[in-house]
Every structure is written in structure tokens, then in C-alpha cells.
Design a protein around this motif. Structure first.
Motif, short mmCIF file in Angstrom:
data_model
loop_
_atom_site.label_atom_id
_atom_site.label_comp_id
_atom_site.label_asym_id
_atom_site.label_seq_id
_atom_site.Cartn_x
_atom_site.Cartn_y
_atom_site.Cartn_z
N LEU A 1 -4.55 -11.68 -4.41
CA LEU A 1 -4.55 -11.72 -5.73
C LEU A 1 -4.09 -10.70 -6.46
CD1 LEU A 1 -8.62 -12.88 -5.94
CD2 LEU A 1 -6.55 -14.27 -6.81
N LEU A 2 -4.11 -9.49 -5.82
CA LEU A 2 -3.55 -8.18 -6.23
C LEU A 2 -2.08 -8.34 -6.46
CD1 LEU A 2 -3.82 -5.26 -6.74
CD2 LEU A 2 -3.53 -4.84 -4.55
N ALA A 3 -1.40 -8.91 -5.34
CA ALA A 3 0.02 -9.16 -5.54
C ALA A 3 0.46 -10.15 -6.73
CB ALA A 3 0.64 -9.82 -4.29
N LYS A 4 -0.28 -11.01 -7.00
CA LYS A 4 -0.27 -11.95 -8.14
C LYS A 4 -0.46 -11.23 -9.36
CE LYS A 4 -1.36 -16.12 -5.68
NZ LYS A 4 -2.41 -17.23 -5.42
N THR A 5 -1.49 -10.24 -9.43
CA THR A 5 -1.70 -9.79 -10.63
C THR A 5 -0.81 -8.78 -10.90
OG1 THR A 5 -4.10 -9.91 -10.18
CG2 THR A 5 -3.37 -8.21 -11.67
N ILE A 6 -0.06 -7.90 -9.89
CA ILE A 6 0.91 -6.86 -10.22
C ILE A 6 2.08 -7.46 -10.67
CG2 ILE A 6 2.56 -5.46 -8.89
CD1 ILE A 6 0.19 -4.67 -7.17
N ALA A 7 2.49 -8.72 -10.39
CA ALA A 7 3.77 -9.72 -10.61
C ALA A 7 3.36 -10.14 -12.27
CB ALA A 7 3.84 -10.61 -9.91
N ASP A 8 2.19 -10.31 -12.59
CA ASP A 8 1.86 -10.67 -13.94
C ASP A 8 1.80 -9.82 -14.86
OD1 ASP A 8 1.01 -12.97 -15.93
OD2 ASP A 8 -1.20 -11.91 -15.48
N LEU A 9 1.24 -8.64 -14.47
CA LEU A 9 1.36 -7.48 -15.38
C LEU A 9 2.34 -6.38 -15.47
CD1 LEU A 9 -2.60 -6.48 -14.85
CD2 LEU A 9 -1.58 -7.88 -16.30
N ASP A 10 3.35 -6.78 -14.74
CA ASP A 10 4.55 -5.88 -14.47
C ASP A 10 5.29 -6.08 -15.73
OD1 ASP A 10 6.56 -4.25 -13.55
OD2 ASP A 10 7.64 -5.82 -12.64
N GLU A 11 5.77 -5.03 -16.48
CA GLU A 11 6.58 -5.07 -17.44
C GLU A 11 7.73 -3.68 -17.67
OE1 GLU A 11 3.98 -2.95 -21.09
OE2 GLU A 11 3.25 -4.84 -20.44
N PRO A 12 8.65 -4.07 -18.24
CA PRO A 12 9.81 -2.95 -18.26
C PRO A 12 9.26 -1.68 -18.76
CG PRO A 12 10.50 -5.09 -19.19
CD PRO A 12 9.07 -5.28 -18.95
N ARG A 13 8.63 -1.67 -19.78
CA ARG A 13 8.42 -0.21 -20.04
C ARG A 13 7.34 0.32 -19.59
NH1 ARG A 13 5.01 0.12 -25.73
NH2 ARG A 13 3.03 -0.99 -24.96
N SER A 14 6.45 -0.40 -18.72
CA SER A 14 5.35 0.24 -17.83
C SER A 14 5.38 -0.49 -16.51
CB SER A 14 4.00 0.26 -18.48
OG SER A 14 2.99 0.53 -17.78
N PRO A 15 6.21 -0.03 -15.74
CA PRO A 15 6.36 -0.90 -14.49
C PRO A 15 5.22 -0.85 -13.50
CG PRO A 15 8.29 0.59 -14.92
CD PRO A 15 7.15 0.92 -16.03
N LEU A 16 4.76 -2.10 -12.88
CA LEU A 16 3.77 -2.05 -12.01
C LEU A 16 4.06 -2.55 -10.70
CD1 LEU A 16 0.67 -1.72 -11.59
CD2 LEU A 16 0.50 -3.99 -12.40
N LEU A 17 4.19 -1.54 -9.72
CA LEU A 17 4.70 -1.99 -8.33
C LEU A 17 3.79 -2.06 -7.25
CD1 LEU A 17 7.52 -2.09 -6.78
CD2 LEU A 17 7.47 0.52 -6.74
N ARG A 18 3.93 -2.89 -6.31
CA ARG A 18 3.24 -3.18 -5.18
C ARG A 18 3.81 -2.30 -3.95
NH1 ARG A 18 3.11 -6.28 -0.92
NH2 ARG A 18 1.02 -7.00 0.22
N ALA A 19 3.11 -1.43 -3.48
CA ALA A 19 3.70 -1.00 -2.24
C ALA A 19 3.44 -1.82 -0.95
CB ALA A 19 2.89 0.52 -1.98
N THR A 20 4.16 -2.02 0.13
CA THR A 20 3.96 -2.78 1.02
C THR A 20 3.05 -1.88 2.05
OG1 THR A 20 6.15 -3.67 0.95
CG2 THR A 20 5.24 -3.90 3.14
N PRO A 21 2.03 -2.48 2.64
CA PRO A 21 1.11 -1.83 3.58
C PRO A 21 1.95 -1.56 4.89
CG PRO A 21 0.14 -3.67 3.00
CD PRO A 21 1.35 -3.81 2.30
N PRO A 22 1.85 -0.29 5.24
CA PRO A 22 2.54 0.08 6.53
C PRO A 22 2.48 -0.83 7.76
CG PRO A 22 1.07 1.94 5.93
CD PRO A 22 0.66 0.73 5.02
N PRO A 23 3.73 -1.42 8.05
CA PRO A 23 3.76 -2.48 8.98
C PRO A 23 3.32 -2.05 10.30
CG PRO A 23 5.76 -1.65 8.44
CD PRO A 23 5.03 -1.02 7.41
N SER A 24 3.36 -0.76 10.57
CA SER A 24 3.09 -0.41 12.00
C SER A 24 1.45 0.18 12.07
CB SER A 24 4.07 0.49 12.57
OG SER A 24 3.96 1.78 11.70
N TYR A 25 0.93 0.12 10.91
CA TYR A 25 -0.43 0.82 10.84
C TYR A 25 -1.35 0.25 12.07
CZ TYR A 25 -3.85 3.63 8.46
OH TYR A 25 -4.81 4.42 8.02
N ASP A 26 -1.91 0.96 12.71
CA ASP A 26 -2.68 0.96 13.85
C ASP A 26 -3.90 1.81 13.66
OD1 ASP A 26 -4.23 0.58 16.21
OD2 ASP A 26 -2.35 0.71 17.43
#
Length: 226
Positions: free
Chosen positions: A160-185
Motif C-alpha cells: 500500500l505504501l508503494a501505491k500511495t507514494i506513486a499516487d501522491l508523487d508530484e513534480p513540485r513536491s517529489p515523494l520517493l520510495r527508498a528500496t529496502p536494503p536487499p542484503s539486510y539480515d
């Protein structure tokens, strides 16, 4: 001067004796940003486990801008009402947000938490219509390994967070999803299954740094992932 505000829960405030991922991010930006910047926020302390309160200044290295908006046991539900005043008061340009574990663990389900994300974004933009935000999904933790219903909520919230970020992103106020660390253990990168140790601090900082470099050409890729 570019003003970054770290926003988060216990993984962001850190506890006495730690460097915190905030420190690792400051080091990275100092070495790669190429322009004036600082970390801002209405709080400066670490959490003191002995006192059960955010009263410690015992950073492993205190010589950095320690300001933040993070709290032990605080989540989207707690930060949404605070973020507007914090952004205005601190004149923040970029929010680095790591929240969600506490919400799902104690307060709200995935759908309710997503509504609090929307409220947070709206309040931040009301305070600064050009605010930029980088949001880290809930990363691996021990409870998700041992509590299947909780793990399901984490998975749903991150979707849901990924969808919300994509939905709310806008040019003048960018909203960016960071990728969880792939090797996080959690056995290697945390000291208790949840809170990052030095290895984990680097990996959390890298998630934010790499997202900003890739999307905004800000700084460089993180050089050391722990």
C-alpha cells in the motif's frame, strides 16, 4: 543550504552509545553532496534505555548535526500531527522517513497506517509546498519472522505504501520510495532483531542515499554498505 530532517521511530532516534544511521547519512552527504547542507529537527537526544526516556546525548561520535524528529515507540500515527510544525519551524527541504513498524505492531493495521501516511504527507506539504520526501518501507525485523499475522500486515502495508507514494508523487513536491536494503539480515545487521547495529546503520543510510542519487542526482551512491 539544503536542510534534511530524519523522521522515524526507535531505529532512527537510536539509543545511548550508538552512532545512528543519521550520523552515517551525514558522513555520506559531507563527502559527496558538494554543497552546504545540515540535518534539522526539533529533537537532538538519543533514547536512554536505563532511564526509559529520550534523555541521552551519549552519541558514539557527537560531532555532527544531531537534530531529528524521531521517537522510541512513535510511528506514522504520532508523527502526522507533528510534522507540519516541525517542517515550518526547522525550514526542512527534504524528509528522510523511516516509520511503520511501531504502527503495525501496536496501533493500527496496514490500511489505517496508510491513511496516516496520507495525513503526514498532506501536513508536510501544507507547511512547505515544495518539500521533498524519501520514505523507507518497513524493513526486516524479528517479529515478522515469528508472527505470521504481523508479517502479513507488514507485507500489505509495504504494498500500500508503494501505491500511495506513486499516487501522491508530484513534480513540485517529489515523494520517493527508498528500496529496502536487499542484503539486510537481522542476524548480522541488528543487535536484537530489530534495531540496527553499525552494519545496519550503514545499510539504512545507503537506502536513502542511493534513492536520492538515482532519482534526483543528489550526492553519489553510498560508498560503504557495512
Amino acid at each position: 543550504m539544503l536542510r534534511f530532517m530524519p523522521v522515524g521511530d526507535s531505529m532512527t532516534i537510536g539509543s545511548a552509545g550508538e552512532h545512528t544511521w543519521r550520523y552515517r547519512m551525514w558522513q555520506h552527504l559531507r563527502d559527496t553532496h558538494g554543497g552546504p547542507f545540515t540535518l534539522v529537527g526539533p529533537r537532538e537526544t538519543l533514547y536512554d534505555k536505563a532511564a526509559d526516556a529520550p534523555t541521552s546525548y551519549a552519541y558514539a561520535d557527537p560531532d555532527f548535526p544531531r537534530s531529528h524528529l524521531a521517537g522510541w515507540g512513535e510511528g506514522w500515527q504520532h508523527m502526522a500531527p507533528l510534522i507540519g510544525e516541525a517542517v515550518r519551524g526547522q525550514r526542512a527541504d527534504v524528509l528522510l522517513v523511516s516509520l511503520g513498524l511501531i504502527d503495525l505492531g501496536f496501533y493500527t493495521n496496514a490500511d489505517q497506517t496508510t491513511e496516516n501516511v496520507r495525513a503526514f504527507v498532506a501536513e508536510a506539504r501544507r507547511a512547505n509546498p515544495r518539500i521533498r520526501m524519501v520514505v523507507l518501507p518497513v524493513i526486516p525485523n524479528v517479529r515478522a519472522q515469528t508472527d505470521p499475522p504481523f508479517a502479513e500486515q507488514v507485507t500489505r502495508f509495504n504494498e500500500l505504501l508503494a501505491k500511495t507514494i506513486a499516487d501522491l508523487d508530484e513534480p513540485r513536491s517529489p515523494l520517493l520510495r527508498a528500496t529496502p536494503p536487499p542484503s539486510y539480515d537481522i542476524d548480522h545487521d541488528t543487535y536484537d532483531g530489530t534495531h540496527p547495529n553499525a552494519h545496519g546503520e550503514h545499510k539504512v543510510a545507503a537506502a536513502f542515499a542511493d534513492a536520492m542519487h538515482q532519482a534526483w542526482d543528489l550526492g553519489e551512491p553510498y560508498r560503504t554498505a557495512g
